[in-house]
Design an enzyme around this catalytic site. Structure first.
Site, PDB file in Angstrom:
ATOM      1  CG  HIS A   1      -0.311   0.059   2.540  1.00 25.82           C
ATOM      2  ND1 HIS A   1       0.008   1.245   3.166  1.00 25.82           N
ATOM      3  CD2 HIS A   1       0.070  -0.923   3.398  1.00 25.82           C
ATOM      4  CE1 HIS A   1       0.547   0.997   4.347  1.00 25.82           C
ATOM      5  NE2 HIS A   1       0.604  -0.310   4.513  1.00 25.82           N
TER       6      HIS A   1
ATOM      7  CB  CYS B   1       1.114  -4.043   5.365  1.00 21.45           C
ATOM      8  SG  CYS B   1      -0.394  -4.983   5.677  1.00 21.45           S
TER       9      CYS B   1
END
Length: 530
Positions: A422, A441
């Site tokens: 992301h 992440c």
């Protein structure tokens, strides 16, 4: 070399001994069949294999010389691949062949050869270890082939070609193998020589420390031979290249971090290569003609197409704390979400935000408190202090915005670990040398450009498509067609198509655990003389 020649002479004698035995009439060879059945009794695959071929030999018959020779030659080369050679010692197998003077003896040698073949085939093709048993954060299983199918396929093959095809055929493995042999020869010559004394060495400096640095760089192949005793432009360039190859800021100054890396011995680097070869076996060859590759230790995400890098961006990965480390696995990227909502993971909600809300119900005002029916709850109506991490009944969400924790786009490959790639509003972290700051992440420095490249296969105007969705301000899902394989890997030794092998720090200590497990399995580092 003499040992190998002597071994092959003994093997020829063993083959000769087998060849002098009469070709058996299989219906009457009860002793051979019984010996095979007994030796294979606890191995379901071998039991079925020999039963379905009516106990016809694979290795010890008069016409099996090519198979025996191909297996022995492969086992002799097992050490070059960083395998535990004691598992399939060719000398033990040769002795069994020489001792096979009866049908019963041949039956035992037959099954021993099959066991060694299967162990070697599995080890060299898909790895010595079971990844998750060594490091729980490795969420991939080695792509083991069914043992019965493996030996059955071999029985119908050209032996030498089959054994050669077991060796991983990826360019990375081939280059790692060359680097391993190079380091072994280097160790046979004494390694890289004396370490460089501590300090900070800058252009223009001189003295014994600079001479030691020069000698080390020459031995490592970063400089041509030189008598210069000054930190000149040539040495500065060599230091910068070394820094680039080792994940360091290429400032051309040999300070503590650079000296620590430059003083790491060749044996340690050899261990890293052996681990990388094992990891390459785990990953298997089928990665997708076009795929996303994230090397956690290298802090980069790349798009690879037909074996070539077509896009790369810096990344931020999970912190070194055990519960924040980025796991390793492969999956399929299905879509991207433009203007994403951040659904705060429950672990973060109860560990980090609930204590804040207990002290001040209006803390973390950028987040919405949502009940089980998806309704936004007024904070003033909630007594947060009554809840524990186990009983907290709400979800926390951050609506799409420039300040959203996920930035303006996320790339989804749905998985049980809740890991994805992301954007992020925290751009300053990308300038750091070590970029382990997330909860697991992967954050991207250039997410828009990453999106354009992914979309380039499904539209003539990827940038236009992306920004048309972006400017709506609403959360939008864009499916990827075709979907793109994603591989999250962890390599501290990485080869380059042109140039030297890059050696990176063992960020989470995983490679150290893998090497320890390989050593326990019987893998030994070696120095090659001559």
């Amino acid at each position: 070399m003499g040992t190998v020649l002597a071994r092959r002479a003994l093997l020829a004698a063993a083959f000769g001994a087998l060849a002098t035995m009469a070709v058996p009439v299989w219906a009457g060879q009860a002793a051979f069949a019984q010996a095979v059945a007994t030796a294979a009794a606890k191995d379901a695959a071998l039991t079925q294999f020999y039963r379905q071929r009516n106990y016809e030999p694979l290795w010890t018959g008069n016409r099996d010389r090519a198979r025996r020779k191909a297996l022995i030659q492969a086992l002799e080369d097992a050490g070059a691949h960083g395998l535990p050679v004691a598992r399939y010692d060719p000398e033990v197998l040769e002795a069994a062949f020489r001792a096979a003077r009866s049908d019963a003896g041949r039956g035992k040698a037959e099954v021993l050869a099959s066991r060694m073949f299967l162990q070697y085939a599995q080890d060299i093709q898909t790895g010595v270890l079971e990844p998750a048993r060594v490091v729980s954060a490795i969420k991939r299983a080695a792509p083991r082939r069914d043992r019965l199918a493996q030996i059955d396929a071999f029985s119908k093959s050209t032996p030498r070609a089959y054994m050669r095809a077991l060796v991983p055929q990826t360019p990375e493995y081939e280059r790692l193998l060359k680097e391993k042999l190079h380091l072994e020869r280097l160790l046979g010559q004494g390694g890289w020589g004396p370490k460089v004394p501590g300090g900070v060495y800058r252009p223009g400096a001189g003295g014994s420390g600079v001479v030691a640095l020069r000698n080390r760089l020459i031995a490592m192949g970063y400089m041509k031979r030189s008598a210069s005793q000054v930190y000149d432009a040539g040495m500065q360039k060599a230091v910068q290249q070394f820094q680039l190859d080792h994940g360091l800021t290429p400032d051309g100054v040999a300070g503590p971090g650079t000296l620590e890396a430059i003083n790491i011995p060749a044996t340690t680097r050899l261990g890293q290569v052996v681990v990388a070869m094992e990891r390459e076996r785990w990953l298997g060859p089928n990665r997708g003609k076009r795929h996303v590759l994230v090397n956690i230790t290298d802090f980069h995400a790349r798009i690879i197409e037909n074996g070539k890098e077509v896009f790369a961006t810096r990344s931020v990965v999970g912190k070194t704390a055990p519960d924040h480390q980025t796991p390793e696995f492969s999956d399929m990227m299905e879509h991207m979400v433009i203007n994403p909502t951040w659904n705060v993971p429950r672990s973060i909600a109860v560990k980090e935000y609930l204590p804040l809300l207990k002290r001040n119900p209006h803390a973390a005002s950028h987040l919405r408190v949502v009940d089980s029916r998806g309704r936004t709850v007024s904070r003033g109506s909630v007594n947060f202090s009554q809840y524990t991490p186990q009983t907290f009944p709400y979800a926390l969400k951050q609506p799409p915005s420039d300040g959203n924790a996920l930035g303006l786009v996320k790339f989804m490959f749905p998985n049980r670990y809740n890991i994805y790639l992301h954007d992020t509003p925290s751009k300053s972290l990308f300038s750091r040398e070590t970029r382990a700051f997330s909860h697991g992440c992967i954050r991207l420095n250039d997410p828009f450009e990453f999106a354009y490249e992914l979309l380039s296969k499904q539209t003539n105007d990827p940038q236009g498509l992306f920004h048309a969705r972006l400017k709506t301000g609403h959360e939008t899902v864009v499916e990827l067609t075709p979907q793109v394989p994603v591989h999250l890997i962890y390599r501290t030794a990485v080869t380059q198509p042109k140039g030297r092998t890059r050696y990176l720090p063992d960020l989470y200590g995983r490679d150290a655990r893998i090497f320890k497990a390989l050593h326990a399995a019987g893998v030994e580092l070696r120095a090659v003389r001559g």
